[in-house]
Enzyme design. Structure first.
Site, mmCIF file in Angstrom:
data_model
loop_
_atom_site.group_PDB
_atom_site.id
_atom_site.type_symbol
_atom_site.label_atom_id
_atom_site.label_comp_id
_atom_site.label_asym_id
_atom_site.label_seq_id
_atom_site.Cartn_x
_atom_site.Cartn_y
_atom_site.Cartn_z
ATOM 1 N N LYS A 31 0.836 -1.201 0.000
ATOM 2 C CA LYS A 31 0.000 0.000 0.000
ATOM 3 C C LYS A 31 0.872 1.253 0.000
ATOM 4 O O LYS A 31 1.922 1.283 0.650
ATOM 5 C CB LYS A 31 -0.906 -0.031 1.237
ATOM 6 C CG LYS A 31 -1.941 1.081 1.334
ATOM 7 C CD LYS A 31 -2.809 0.861 2.562
ATOM 8 C CE LYS A 31 -3.901 1.904 2.686
ATOM 9 N NZ LYS A 31 -4.795 1.630 3.848
ATOM 10 N N SER A 71 -9.752 -0.964 7.325
ATOM 11 C CA SER A 71 -9.250 -0.744 5.969
ATOM 12 C C SER A 71 -8.684 -1.961 5.265
ATOM 13 O O SER A 71 -8.439 -1.915 4.062
ATOM 14 C CB SER A 71 -8.191 0.370 5.977
ATOM 15 O OG SER A 71 -8.791 1.616 6.192
ATOM 16 N N SER A 109 -9.665 1.557 3.310
ATOM 17 C CA SER A 109 -8.896 2.404 2.404
ATOM 18 C C SER A 109 -7.908 1.632 1.537
ATOM 19 O O SER A 109 -7.340 2.171 0.596
ATOM 20 C CB SER A 109 -8.125 3.443 3.216
ATOM 21 O OG SER A 109 -7.171 2.828 4.074
#
Length: 454
Positions: A81, A183, A159
């Site tokens: 990420k 997330s 997210s």
């Protein structure tokens, strides 16, 4: 006849060990999927490490041939990420605000441990700007579509949106993400993956752009419980023994508490039907299911009435950036950050005390069970276009985060498992374990996974 390509991390490790596949082949297959103009790669990856990944794969193949592979998972593709530092890369956190920031001088410790084990970073995945939404939409770099009914362009969840789609679309075997309010588990539930959130203190968050220093944790997504177990083990300890992987074979009968305080409210028909069917399947296979209420869960919303830890702590971190770049923020994210202004010092101290109290009260109730279960999210993935309206976006975001955020606030470990029938709308079942009892939760989750799939 060509052998079936591996789909889980353990399958890939076994294929590499037997010589049925090379790391270079795994990496080339992943790169081909990333580069496919008809695929989601351009929206999944903000940066692709194509040259570095090929070189790392060749190095791992040579080491394995010589009998010196650093671990059983050496040479397996992983995605990172854009929240985590990787040496020589700019950590943008899904924003344009940090686009001109200096490149990181070193990997975040969690990522460094994966690379020390020989895992191959395929690149940096897109995300909600600054990780501040469970929806997964990014107005700056694009939003990858959920694999379910892809033509409808449904949200991936956030997210860690790109991390999830990197796995569903076979661009990586594991996606590394953060989890501050869900997330990793939200996108896992919406896309049909397994998503893990560890006890927060288990894995160092150093070298990571913070959302909430109190609630942040580093998690993972994969196609199986064992995929997440392997990533978690490496990031937490730097070590892995494939023989220790949880396989769901130990014959104990789990005692699960079915949480019914708030978390069953507002379920759409698909989630409600799938959830009940999953409970019936588990009960029929001998799992002890006991409905229970947990009043401290209802107290979380009251404690967070002024934006909670995320608003106060994110505002503190963002203040210097806001002075020069406020106009460059995603407006939805900006509004949530600015809620930090609502809290005075006394409010924050009161919040700390409320959290400590609710953690103690919830533990007194939840510790009677091997794990607590609840729907990961109460709705199936809506379309991206349907969230163009700000009010609908905000309401959907709150609904997506409601159940998963319980584990973060109460400082528990938690995992989301797919509970739907293959081909149907993805629905997640979440298990929450005791603080610090991550190994036990993995064992229970593997058992439930096996029963659901058996």
């Amino acid at each position: 006849m060509q052998p079936t390509p591996p789909t889980t991390l353990l399958e890939a490790a076994q294929a590499l060990a037997s010589g049925r596949v090379s790391s270079r082949t795994l990496v080339e297959d992943a790169l081909a999927r990333i580069a496919d103009p008809q695929g989601e790669g351009a929206r999944v990856f903000m940066t692709v490490h194509d040259h570095e990944a090929r070189a790392q794969a060749d190095s791992m193949d040579a080491l394995r041939k010589a009998g010196h592979a650093p671990s059983a998972v050496a040479g397996i593709p992983v995605s990172v990420k854009d929240l985590f530092n990787e040496a020589r890369n700019v950590t943008r956190a899904g924003s344009t605000v940090l686009a001109n920031a200096p490149a990181a001088s070193a990997d975040a410790p969690a990522i460094a441990r994966l690379k020390a084990a020989g895992m191959v970073s395929m690149g940096r995945t897109t995300m909600t700007e600054f990780a501040f939404s469970g929806v997964g939409i990014n107005p700056h770099y694009g939003t990858p579509a959920n694999p379910w009914q892809r033509a409808d362009r449904r949200i991936p969840g956030g997210s860690s949106s790109g991390a999830a789609i990197s796995v569903t679309d076979n661009m990586a075997f594991v996606g590394i993400g953060s989890d501050t309010g869900g997330s990793c588990r939200i996108p896992a539930a919406l896309t049909g993956l397994v998503g893990y959130k560890p006890t927060a203190a288990r894995i160092s968050t150093q070298g990571t752009v913070p959302l909430s220093t109190t609630l942040d944790s580093i998690g993972s997504m994969g196609r199986s419980v064992a995929c997440c177990w392997a990533a978690d083990s490496l990031m937490a300890t730097g070590n892995i023994a494939i023989a220790d992987a949880p396989r769901g074979l130990d014959g104990g009968t789990p005692r699960l508490g079915v949480l019914n305080t708030l978390v069953l409210d507002g379920m759409d028909d698909t989630v409600a039907r799938t959830w009940e069917a999953g409970l019936r399947r588990l009960s029929a296979k001998g799992v002890r299911l006991e409905d229970f209420t947990c009043p401290p869960v209802a107290g979380i919303a009251t404690a967070n009435a002024k934006g909670g830890f995320t608003a106060a702590e994110s505002l503190t971190w963002h203040l210097p950036l806001l002075q020069a770049h406020e106009q460059d923020y995603d407006p939805f994210v900006l509004r949530r950050i600015l809620r930090g202004h609502e809290q005075a010092a006394a409010d924050y101290i009161t919040l700390l005390a409320a959290r400590a109290r609710l953690i103690r009260q919830a533990a007194d109730i939840m510790d009677h069970y091997d794990a607590v279960i609840l729907p990961t999210v109460p709705i199936v993935a809506p379309t991206i276009d349907s969230l163009a309206d700000d009010a609908h976006y905000a309401a959907t975001n709150l609904l997506l985060l409601r159940n998963t955020a319980v584990a973060n606030f109460l400082d528990l470990c938690a995992i989301s498992l797919p509970v739907h029938t293959q081909g149907d709308a993805p629905v997640g079942l979440m298990l929450m374990g005791r603080h610090g009892h991550d190994a036990a939760l993995f064992r229970t989750a593997a058992r439930i996974e096996k029963l659901l799939n058996g």
